[in-house]
Design a protein around this motif. Structure first.
Motif, PDB file in Angstrom:
ATOM      1  N   ALA A  44       0.831  -1.209   0.000  1.00 36.90           N
ATOM      2  CA  ALA A  44       0.000   0.000   0.000  1.00 36.90           C
ATOM      3  C   ALA A  44       0.866   1.260   0.000  1.00 36.90           C
ATOM      4  CB  ALA A  44      -0.923  -0.011   1.212  1.00 36.90           C
ATOM      5  N   ARG A  45       1.901   1.287   0.813  1.00 36.40           N
ATOM      6  CA  ARG A  45       2.776   2.471   0.891  1.00 36.40           C
ATOM      7  C   ARG A  45       3.515   2.712  -0.422  1.00 36.40           C
ATOM      8  NH1 ARG A  45       3.848   4.605   6.378  1.00 36.40           N
ATOM      9  NH2 ARG A  45       2.019   3.808   7.467  1.00 36.40           N
ATOM     10  N   ARG A  53      -2.029   1.075  -7.275  1.00 32.97           N
ATOM     11  CA  ARG A  53      -2.381  -0.347  -7.167  1.00 32.97           C
ATOM     12  C   ARG A  53      -3.877  -0.503  -7.405  1.00 32.97           C
ATOM     13  NH1 ARG A  53       2.734  -2.352  -7.020  1.00 32.97           N
ATOM     14  NH2 ARG A  53       3.889  -1.534  -5.268  1.00 32.97           N
ATOM     15  N   ALA A  54      -4.248  -1.463  -8.234  1.00 30.98           N
ATOM     16  CA  ALA A  54      -5.653  -1.700  -8.533  1.00 30.98           C
ATOM     17  C   ALA A  54      -6.342  -2.506  -7.445  1.00 30.98           C
ATOM     18  CB  ALA A  54      -5.793  -2.417  -9.876  1.00 30.98           C
ATOM     19  N   SER A  60      -3.736  -9.970  -5.778  1.00 26.34           N
ATOM     20  CA  SER A  60      -2.946  -9.789  -6.996  1.00 26.34           C
ATOM     21  C   SER A  60      -2.501 -11.142  -7.547  1.00 26.34           C
ATOM     22  CB  SER A  60      -1.739  -8.902  -6.720  1.00 26.34           C
ATOM     23  OG  SER A  60      -0.853  -9.541  -5.849  1.00 26.34           O
ATOM     24  N   GLU A  61      -2.105 -11.120  -8.806  1.00 21.59           N
ATOM     25  CA  GLU A  61      -1.696 -12.355  -9.484  1.00 21.59           C
ATOM     26  C   GLU A  61      -0.359 -12.852  -8.945  1.00 21.59           C
ATOM     27  OE1 GLU A  61      -0.498 -13.681 -13.995  1.00 21.59           O
ATOM     28  OE2 GLU A  61      -1.926 -12.064 -13.707  1.00 21.59           O
TER      29      GLU A  61
END
Length: 72
Positions: A44-45, A53-54, A60-61
């Motif tokens: 996140a940071r 970031r989506a 995430s993959e």
């Protein structure tokens, strides 16, 4: 050669030429099952200062393992 050296050589070969941010993203994804709170916070940071970031790291993959294992 010890296991650390083998892993380092494999990762160096697999991530050769990748930008440092991509390398760090892959490392965070690999470490996430072992350190979920720390890696989510870092994810996140880093998303605040770099590319947005989506989704959260947990969704995430997973990094591709193709080419990492020798077919012997």
């Amino acid at each position: 050669m010890d296991d650390y050296e083998k892993l380092r050589q494999i990762l160096d070969k697999h991530l050769a030429g990748a930008p440092p941010s991509k390398k760090l993203d892959q490392i965070l994804k690999i470490l996430h099952p072992f350190m979920p709170y720390v890696t989510e916070e870092l994810w996140a940071r880093l998303g605040e200062q770099g590319p947005a970031r989506a989704q959260v790291l947990a969704l995430s993959e997973w990094p591709s393992l193709s080419g990492l294992v020798d077919a012997t």
